[in-house]
Scaffold this active site. Structure first.
Site, mmCIF file in Angstrom:
data_model
loop_
_atom_site.group_PDB
_atom_site.id
_atom_site.type_symbol
_atom_site.label_atom_id
_atom_site.label_comp_id
_atom_site.label_asym_id
_atom_site.label_seq_id
_atom_site.Cartn_x
_atom_site.Cartn_y
_atom_site.Cartn_z
ATOM 1 N N ARG A 133 0.812 -1.219 0.000
ATOM 2 C CA ARG A 133 0.000 0.000 0.000
ATOM 3 C C ARG A 133 0.846 1.269 0.000
ATOM 4 O O ARG A 133 0.553 2.211 -0.746
ATOM 5 C CB ARG A 133 -0.978 0.008 1.174
ATOM 6 C CG ARG A 133 -1.945 1.181 1.068
ATOM 7 C CD ARG A 133 -2.812 1.326 2.277
ATOM 8 N NE ARG A 133 -3.860 2.315 2.075
ATOM 9 C CZ ARG A 133 -3.723 3.612 2.316
ATOM 10 N NH1 ARG A 133 -2.569 4.084 2.746
ATOM 11 N NH2 ARG A 133 -4.715 4.450 2.108
ATOM 12 N N ARG A 213 -0.186 -7.133 12.214
ATOM 13 C CA ARG A 213 0.377 -6.875 10.882
ATOM 14 C C ARG A 213 1.677 -6.108 11.025
ATOM 15 O O ARG A 213 1.764 -5.176 11.829
ATOM 16 C CB ARG A 213 -0.577 -6.034 10.019
ATOM 17 C CG ARG A 213 -2.007 -6.491 10.023
ATOM 18 C CD ARG A 213 -2.901 -5.598 9.191
ATOM 19 N NE ARG A 213 -2.535 -5.604 7.792
ATOM 20 C CZ ARG A 213 -3.261 -6.123 6.808
ATOM 21 N NH1 ARG A 213 -4.404 -6.706 7.085
ATOM 22 N NH2 ARG A 213 -2.864 -6.068 5.553
HETATM 23 C C1 LIG Z 1 -3.066 4.699 6.326
HETATM 24 C C2 LIG Z 1 -3.825 3.505 5.799
HETATM 25 C C3 LIG Z 1 -3.170 2.287 5.655
HETATM 26 C C4 LIG Z 1 -3.842 1.168 5.179
HETATM 27 N N1 LIG Z 1 -3.160 -0.020 5.025
HETATM 28 C C5 LIG Z 1 -3.808 -1.099 4.551
HETATM 29 C C6 LIG Z 1 -3.124 -2.358 4.399
HETATM 30 O O1 LIG Z 1 -1.950 -2.475 4.678
HETATM 31 N N2 LIG Z 1 -3.828 -3.417 3.933
HETATM 32 C C7 LIG Z 1 -5.159 -3.329 3.617
HETATM 33 O O2 LIG Z 1 -5.762 -4.325 3.206
HETATM 34 N N3 LIG Z 1 -5.827 -2.154 3.739
HETATM 35 C C8 LIG Z 1 -5.183 -1.054 4.201
HETATM 36 N N4 LIG Z 1 -5.865 0.134 4.347
HETATM 37 C C9 LIG Z 1 -7.291 0.172 4.002
HETATM 38 C C10 LIG Z 1 -7.499 0.173 2.536
HETATM 39 O O3 LIG Z 1 -6.610 1.048 1.893
HETATM 40 C C11 LIG Z 1 -8.939 0.564 2.273
HETATM 41 O O4 LIG Z 1 -9.773 -0.338 2.960
HETATM 42 C C12 LIG Z 1 -9.340 0.496 0.805
HETATM 43 O O5 LIG Z 1 -8.271 0.778 -0.043
HETATM 44 C C13 LIG Z 1 -10.456 1.494 0.522
HETATM 45 O O6 LIG Z 1 -9.888 2.783 0.498
HETATM 46 P P1 LIG Z 1 -10.658 4.127 0.759
HETATM 47 O O7 LIG Z 1 -9.935 5.158 -0.039
HETATM 48 O O8 LIG Z 1 -12.104 3.983 0.545
HETATM 49 O O9 LIG Z 1 -10.480 4.387 2.316
HETATM 50 P P2 LIG Z 1 -9.166 4.727 3.154
HETATM 51 O O10 LIG Z 1 -7.989 4.043 2.587
HETATM 52 O O11 LIG Z 1 -9.519 4.453 4.571
HETATM 53 O O12 LIG Z 1 -8.959 6.291 2.951
HETATM 54 C C14 LIG Z 1 -9.769 7.270 3.583
HETATM 55 C C15 LIG Z 1 -9.010 8.598 3.573
HETATM 56 O O13 LIG Z 1 -9.859 9.625 4.062
HETATM 57 C C16 LIG Z 1 -9.192 10.387 5.053
HETATM 58 N N5 LIG Z 1 -10.212 10.868 5.980
HETATM 59 C C17 LIG Z 1 -10.930 10.155 6.878
HETATM 60 N N6 LIG Z 1 -11.776 10.951 7.549
HETATM 61 C C18 LIG Z 1 -11.602 12.194 7.057
HETATM 62 C C19 LIG Z 1 -12.173 13.448 7.363
HETATM 63 N N7 LIG Z 1 -13.115 13.550 8.307
HETATM 64 N N8 LIG Z 1 -11.772 14.531 6.669
HETATM 65 C C20 LIG Z 1 -10.818 14.427 5.690
HETATM 66 N N9 LIG Z 1 -10.225 13.253 5.371
HETATM 67 C C21 LIG Z 1 -10.600 12.155 6.047
HETATM 68 C C22 LIG Z 1 -8.253 9.355 5.700
HETATM 69 O O14 LIG Z 1 -7.184 9.999 6.372
HETATM 70 C C23 LIG Z 1 -7.791 8.567 4.484
HETATM 71 O O15 LIG Z 1 -6.718 9.166 3.839
HETATM 72 C C24 LIG Z 1 -5.217 1.274 4.829
HETATM 73 C C25 LIG Z 1 -5.883 2.496 4.953
HETATM 74 C C26 LIG Z 1 -5.192 3.612 5.426
HETATM 75 C C27 LIG Z 1 -5.922 4.956 5.541
#
Ligand SMILES: Cc1cc2nc3c(=O)[nH]c(=O)nc-3n(C[C@H](O)[C@H](O)[C@H](O)COP(=O)(O)OP(=O)(O)OC[C@H]3O[C@@H](n4cnc5c(N)ncnc54)[C@H](O)[C@@H]3O)c2cc1C
Length: 497
Positions: A133, A213
């Site tokens: 990631r 992890r």
């Molecule tokens: C730092 C991190 C590390 C991860 N590592 C892994 C991993 O190793 N393996 C795995 O399977 N999954 C991991 N995940 C989860 C995975 O990336 C997600 O489940 C999947 O990719 C869906 O992504 P998403 O963009 O919907 O959500 P997310 O990846 O959770 O991203 C959400 C983003 O929104 C931002 N955010 C949240 N609330 C607010 C707010 N109120 N205002 C502004 N911004 C906000 C967060 O900081 C984040 O950057 C990780 C997620 C994060 C955030």
């Protein structure tokens, strides 16, 4: 000039960056997870104007590995420099080997390509791959910045709103600043602050399980030559994933040229949190490995414990696995705020689909907004949901069934059928192309919506979920009840293979 949906011209097809005229649509994206970043890239490719807000102070490279399905990488064909980088950071010629937790080999090392072939899949187009990631995240952040998108860090969104009369939506950040746009994409992950407006609030339920992890530079293996030998790469420096199956647990390790990763599924211990920065000490893991149910006779292989011991401090994350019912709605009443990724539908990290579905959502919403044009934003948001809702509900169910498969180990069955040692990745998941699907079906979806046909009764286009499946609302309580009763999860009708 907004595009009117009248003809099947070149703007109604998948084209590279720079091919589409400006849509005039001003998009505000909240969150720089994989969903938010890909939405930003795909929105600029489609001619929309984009701004991004993120609550973290700067880029957050926490995390280790995840599975990236083929359906989430098809859009990279339009981003040649990203495609090149993606291939550079990918695992090449990876191997896979399977052990009992006690250390006995169940399936000797095989090339992933050979395991795929044995499963009747084409090794040249694998259904996806494990990715790091932090590497993929950095790749997308720098692409977004390189293409001139404004990303404002340190902007914690506390509320969302929409004004249907003015055709605008927006959000408020913790410092009281208000941001507005034609459409807001809430990509702020689980517990999105948009839930209040969207009305889809679902409570997280403890699954009773968590994951330790860790990912760290490979040089740490030098601390113990036996560990280094046991977790070495394959000849020619080829990476290897080792899976470990125990009575109430499973683990996997990945050895790459630069990084060592290990992940272990376990019962909750009290220190777990749904946070990628919730670190604990190695001693807690070592004790937990002793205390796991079923360890009286066959204990964890000492070499795995030695791997835990050499893990650098502040590295092991204890991530709680929470379950959530499917959210009934993903959009505000006027369809100007749309949730994508984990904000709309959460997955367990082991389900192999969280990142994939988040990226598919991002590609789909960018395309739908472009197809409908500025005057049809709510219609496009609703068409997007029609393309995404049932597919995601099916993928979520599949995730539970995969988790069950890995936790309920029958070693003899695994020896006979290695597919039982890995999550199921059926064709309906990996063969999908969310952009092509939007172009193919947008007009049909709009026609059905105008006729009042319900999403679950939609027959106007080929499903992107198991053929023959009929959507019925389902709950996590029922899934848990089946699991507790030892029954296979009831996926519902249709071809799930
Ligand atoms: C730092 C991190 C590390 C991860 N590592 C892994 C991993 O190793 N393996 C795995 O399977 N999954 C991991 N995940 C989860 C995975 O990336 C997600 O489940 C999947 O990719 C869906 O992504 P998403 O963009 O919907 O959500 P997310 O990846 O959770 O991203 C959400 C983003 O929104 C931002 N955010 C949240 N609330 C607010 C707010 N109120 N205002 C502004 N911004 C906000 C967060 O900081 C984040 O950057 C990780 C997620 C994060 C955030």
């Amino acid at each position: 000039m907004p595009h009117a949906l009248t003809s099947r011209d070149s703007t109604m097809q998948s084209n590279p960056l720079g091919s589409y005229e400006s849509s005039g649509i001003d998009v505000l994206i909240i969150g720089t997870g994989l969903a938010g970043l890909v939405a930003a890239l795909e929105c600029i490719r489609k001619g929309h104007t984009v701004r991004v807000l993120e609550r973290s102070e700067s880029i957050n490279t926490n995390g280790d590995m995840y599975f990236m399905g083929l359906s989430a990488t098809r859009f990279l064909k339009h981003w040649p420099e990203l495609m090149e980088e993606y291939h550079r950071i990918s695992l090449h010629n990876a191997w896979i080997e399977t052990f009992k937790h006690s250390g006995e080999v169940i399936i000797t090392p095989k090339k992933v390509a050979d395991r795929l072939r044995a499963q009747g899949l084409d090794p040249d187009t694998p259904p996806g791959e494990f990715q790091m990631r932090p590497l993929v995240y950095k790749m997308f952040v720098s692409a977004v910045e390189r293409h001139g998108v404004s990303v404002e860090f340190n902007r914690k969104v506390v509320d969302y709103f929409e004004d249907e009369k003015r055709g605008r939506a927006g959000c408020v950040t913790a410092d009281g600043t208000t941001y507005e746009a034609d459409v807001v994409i809430a990509a702020d992950g689980v517990g999105s602050k948009s839930q209040k407006l969207v009305g889809g609030q679902v409570r997280a339920k403890p699954s009773g399980r968590a994951m330790w992890r860790a990912a760290f530079p490979i040089e740490h293996l030098d601390k113990n030559p036996e560990v280094k030998e046991a977790f070495k790469m394959m000849p020619n420096n080829e990476p290897i994933v080792r899976t470990w199956l125990g009575p109430s647990t499973y683990a996997l390790t990945l050895t790459r040229e630069d990084v060592m990763v290990w992940i272990m599924n376990h019962d909750v211990t009290g220190t777990e949190k749904e946070s990628w920065s919730n670190t604990i000490d190695a001693e807690e893991v070592l004790q937990g490995m002793e205390d796991m149910p079923g360890m009286e006779v066959n204990k964890w292989a000492p070499i795995f414990k030695d791997l835990v011991k050499i893990t650098p401090p502040d590295t092991i994350v204890n991530f709680e696995l929470l379950w959530r019912n499917p959210q009934p709605t993903w959009t505000s009443p006027g369809a100007r705020v749309i949730q994508i990724g984990d904000a709309a539908h959460s997955y367990l990290p082991a389900s192999g689909n969280g990142a994939t579905q988040a990226i598919e959502d991002a590609v789909s919403i960018a395309s739908c907004l472009q197809i409908g044009g500025r005057e049809n934003i709510p219609q496009s948001v609703r068409a997007h949901i029609r393309f995404r809702f049932i597919r995601n509900s099916c993928a979520q169910k599949l995730g539970f069934s995969n988790a069950e498969l890995l936790q309920d180990t029958d070693w003899d069955k695994v020896k006979l059928d290695p597919r039982r040692a890995a999550p199921k990745l059926p064709k309906w998941v990996w063969s999908h192309d969310p952009e092509a699907y939007a172009y193919e079906n947008y007009e049909k979806a709009v026609a059905s919506m105008k006729k009042g046909i319900k999403m679950e009764d939609e027959t106007g286009f080929e499903p992107n979920y198991p053929k023959g499946y009929k959507y019925e609302p389902w709950t996590i309580e029922k899934v848990m009840e089946d699991m507790r009763a030892g029954k296979p999860i009831d996926l519902g009708p249709g071809d799930w293979e």
